[in-house]
Enzyme design. Structure first.
Site, PDB file in Angstrom:
ATOM      1  N   ASP A  90      -0.578   1.322   1.620  1.00  0.00           N
ATOM      2  CA  ASP A  90      -0.874   0.525   0.421  1.00  0.00           C
ATOM      3  C   ASP A  90      -0.191  -0.831   0.437  1.00  0.00           C
ATOM      4  O   ASP A  90      -0.647  -1.773  -0.207  1.00  0.00           O
ATOM      5  CB  ASP A  90      -0.478   1.296  -0.835  1.00  0.00           C
ATOM      6  CG  ASP A  90      -1.450   2.437  -1.083  1.00  0.00           C
ATOM      7  OD1 ASP A  90      -1.268   3.502  -0.468  1.00  0.00           O
ATOM      8  OD2 ASP A  90      -2.418   2.241  -1.832  1.00  0.00           O
TER       9      ASP A  90
ATOM     10  N   ALA B  17      -6.483   1.808  -1.238  1.00  0.00           N
ATOM     11  CA  ALA B  17      -6.125   0.387  -1.348  1.00  0.00           C
ATOM     12  C   ALA B  17      -7.307  -0.567  -1.108  1.00  0.00           C
ATOM     13  O   ALA B  17      -7.602  -1.429  -1.962  1.00  0.00           O
ATOM     14  CB  ALA B  17      -4.963   0.089  -0.412  1.00  0.00           C
TER      15      ALA B  17
ATOM     16  N   LYS C 263       0.868   6.961  -0.146  1.00  0.00           N
ATOM     17  CA  LYS C 263       0.888   8.054  -1.124  1.00  0.00           C
ATOM     18  C   LYS C 263       2.166   8.884  -1.046  1.00  0.00           C
ATOM     19  O   LYS C 263       2.666   9.181   0.042  1.00  0.00           O
ATOM     20  CB  LYS C 263      -0.343   8.925  -0.869  1.00  0.00           C
ATOM     21  CG  LYS C 263      -0.491  10.143  -1.733  1.00  0.00           C
ATOM     22  CD  LYS C 263      -0.440   9.859  -3.226  1.00  0.00           C
ATOM     23  CE  LYS C 263      -1.364   8.747  -3.701  1.00  0.00           C
ATOM     24  NZ  LYS C 263      -1.052   8.308  -5.083  1.00  0.00           N
TER      25      LYS C 263
ATOM     26  N   GLN D 276      -5.749  14.285  -3.490  1.00  0.00           N
ATOM     27  CA  GLN D 276      -6.728  13.482  -2.741  1.00  0.00           C
ATOM     28  C   GLN D 276      -7.070  14.131  -1.398  1.00  0.00           C
ATOM     29  O   GLN D 276      -8.186  13.991  -0.910  1.00  0.00           O
ATOM     30  CB  GLN D 276      -6.185  12.062  -2.491  1.00  0.00           C
ATOM     31  CG  GLN D 276      -6.094  11.189  -3.725  1.00  0.00           C
ATOM     32  CD  GLN D 276      -4.751  11.294  -4.408  1.00  0.00           C
ATOM     33  OE1 GLN D 276      -4.053  12.306  -4.322  1.00  0.00           O
ATOM     34  NE2 GLN D 276      -4.356  10.254  -5.111  1.00  0.00           N
TER      35      GLN D 276
HETATM   36  O1  MRU Z   1      -3.328   6.772  -5.359  1.00  0.00           O
HETATM   37  P1  MRU Z   1      -4.355   6.542  -4.305  1.00  0.00           P
HETATM   38  O2  MRU Z   1      -5.265   7.707  -4.115  1.00  0.00           O
HETATM   39  O3  MRU Z   1      -5.101   5.250  -4.501  1.00  0.00           O
HETATM   40  O4  MRU Z   1      -3.494   6.390  -2.965  1.00  0.00           O
HETATM   41  C1  MRU Z   1      -4.179   6.087  -1.800  1.00  0.00           C
HETATM   42  C2  MRU Z   1      -3.356   6.090  -0.590  1.00  0.00           C
HETATM   43  O5  MRU Z   1      -2.161   6.263  -0.622  1.00  0.00           O
HETATM   44  C3  MRU Z   1      -4.072   5.752   0.685  1.00  0.00           C
HETATM   45  O6  MRU Z   1      -3.472   6.375   1.776  1.00  0.00           O
HETATM   46  C4  MRU Z   1      -4.039   4.234   0.901  1.00  0.00           C
HETATM   47  O7  MRU Z   1      -4.492   3.570  -0.231  1.00  0.00           O
HETATM   48  C5  MRU Z   1      -4.853   3.815   2.076  1.00  0.00           C
HETATM   49  S1  MRU Z   1      -6.597   3.987   1.807  1.00  0.00           S
HETATM   50  C6  MRU Z   1      -7.338   3.403   3.207  1.00  0.00           C
END
Ligand code: MRU
Length: 355
Positions: A246, A57, A257, A205
Site C-alpha cells: 500500500d 491500493a 495489510k 480478503q
Molecule cells: O484494506 P485493503 O483490502 O484495501 O488492503 C489491501 C492490501 O493490503 C493489498 O495487499 C494492497 O492494497 C495491494 S493490492 C494490489
C-alpha cells in the site's frame, strides 16, 4: 482459458457508458454475489472506498480518478477559480477516505495537476482532459500489472508452493493483479502452482477474494487461517511468499495489510524468500522509513461483530484494529515493480526506480 480470462480481465472499476458515474463490483458481496454499484456522488464514492466496496491500493486510486472526472462534470460553472476550488474540495474529501495506500493521493494529485496545468484552456476543455487522464491511469495500471506479473513469474518454478496474504489480484487492481499476477500468467502458460491463501483477519480478503479469484481461474488454492502459515512453511510447502503493498518508504519498509509483517518474519525464520509486488506508484519517497507511514485504524466492530451472528466479545472489551502493518525492509528479498526487481539496499535502488 476462458475461465481464467474471466478473472484476469474482470471489470472491477469502470466508467458508465455516459461517463457520468463510476461502476464497481461490490467486493463486500463476494464470493456469494456479484453485484455492481453505480456511484454518482462524492458521498457514494467516499463510502464505497471507506467501506471497502472497492479496495486494494491501485483499484482505490483508479476509482478515485474516475470519481473526480464524474464529479468535475457536476460542477456547474465556467469560471476557472470557482471550478478549481470545488474540484479541490472533492479531492480532499475523497483523499480522506483511507490514509495508508498512497495510490489514492497519487491518482488524485494527477487529476488535480490536469486542472492546475490548463487554466487558460477553460473548464470545458479541462473536463475533457480529466476524462482522458483517468482512463490513462487505468490503462497504465493494466500495463504495470502485466509487467509485474512477468518479473514475478521469473522468480518461481513450475510446481512451487506460494503463500500470499490479503488480496492483490485483479479485483484490487486492473487485470492480473500484482502479487497474484505471476500465478495467473503462469497458469496461462501451462504452469501449475500450489497457493496458500491466508484468510486475512479481520476482513477476510484472503478468504472472500483471493481464494475466489484463484479457484475460479482453476489455480490450486488452499485457504488457511492466518495462524497456520507457520506450520505450512515448516512443512516445506512454501517456496516463496508474494504480497502486495500500500505504500513503500524510501528505505524499502513496506505497508501492507495487517499480518503481512508476521508472514515476513516467519518466512525469514524458515529461509523462504519474501517478495513485495507493486507498481512504482506505490513508492513514496517522502516517507523516509515505515515509521512515517500513517496506519489506518478501523472500528472494533470489525473484530468483534463482523461476519458473526452474535458478538464474539463483550461490548466493553477494548479492541485495537490497525488495518495495515509495516514490514521491515531487512525481511524483504525483493520489490517487484513494472520496471524490474529491486533489491537491497533499497534506499539506493528505489531512488533509481523513481528517478
Ligand atoms: O484494506 P485493503 O483490502 O484495501 O488492503 C489491501 C492490501 O493490503 C493489498 O495487499 C494492497 O492494497 C495491494 S493490492 C494490489
Amino acid at each position: 482459458m476462458d475461465r481464467l480470462r474471466e478473472i484476469t480481465h474482470i471489470d472491477n472499476v469502470k466508467l458508465s457508458d455516459d461517463g457520468r458515474s463510476v461502476v464497481i463490483i461490490d467486493q463486500t458481496k463476494l464470493p456469494n454475489q456479484t453485484e455492481y454499484l453505480t456511484l454518482g456522488t462524492a458521498k457514494d464514492l467516499y463510502d464505497a472506498i471507506f467501506e471497502l466496496k472497492v479496495r486494494g491500493a491501485p483499484a482505490i486510486g483508479i476509482c478515485a480518478a474516475f470519481g473526480m472526472y464524474v464529479l468535475a462534470q457536476t460542477i456547474d460553472t465556467e469560471d476557472y477559480d470557482a471550478f478549481s476550488r470545488k474540484f479541490r474540495e472533492y479531492k480532499d474529501y475523497l483523499n480522506s477516505s483511507r490514509p495508508t495506500a498512497v495510490n489514492l493521493s497519487w491518482a488524485l494529485n494527477r487529476m488535480e495537476r490536469v486542472v492546475a496545468g490548463h487554466r487558460e484552456q477553460g473548464v470545458k476543455w479541462i473536463i475533457e482532459l480529466l476524462g482522458r487522464e483517468c482512463r490513462q491511469i487505468q490503462q497504465e495500471d493494466m500495463e504495470m500489472c502485466r509487467a509485474i506479473s512477468e518479473y514475478g513469474l521469473s522468480l518461481i518454478q513450475d510446481g512451487d508452493g506460494i503463500l500470499t496474504h490479503c488480496n492483490a489480484g485483479p479485483l484490487a487492481t486492473s487485470r492480473y493483479g500484482t502479487a497474484l499476477g505471476p500465478l495467473f500468467l503462469g497458469k496461462e502458460r501451462g504452469m501449475n502452482f500450489r497457493v496458500f491463501a491466508d484468510e486475512t483477519r479481520p476482513l477476510l480478503q484472503g478468504a472472500r477474494l483471493t481464494s475466489y479469484e484463484l479457484q475460479k481461474a482453476g489455480i490450486d488454492v488452499t485457504l488457511i487461517c492466518d495462524n497456520m502459515a507457520s506450520l505450512v512453511m515448516k512443512n516445506g510447502w512454501v517456496q516463496a511468499c508474494f504480497v502486495g503493498c500500500d505504500r513503500i518508504a524510501a528505505n524499502g519498509d513496506t505497508a501492507n495489510k495487517i499480518g503481512t509483517s508476521g508472514v515476513a518474519i516467519l518466512a525469514n525464520y524458515y529461509h523462504i524468500p519474501f517478495y513485495v509486488l507493486g507498481p512504482s506508484s506505490t513508492v513514496d519517497l517522502s516517507c523516509k522509513t515505515g515509521a512515517d507511514i500513517q496506519i489506518e485504524l478501523r472500528s472494533p466492530d470489525e473484530i468483534k461483530k463482523k461476519f458473526y451472528q452474535k458478538p464474539m466479545a463483550l461490548e466493553e472489551v477494548a479492541c485495537y484494529n490497525p488495518a495495515f502493518d509495516v514490514t521491515d525492509h531487512s525481511l524483504i528479498s525483493g520489490i517487484v515493480t513494472e520496471q524490474g526487481i529491486f533489491r537491497a539496499p533499497y534506499t539506493e535502488s528505489l531512488k533509481k526506480l523513481i528517478g
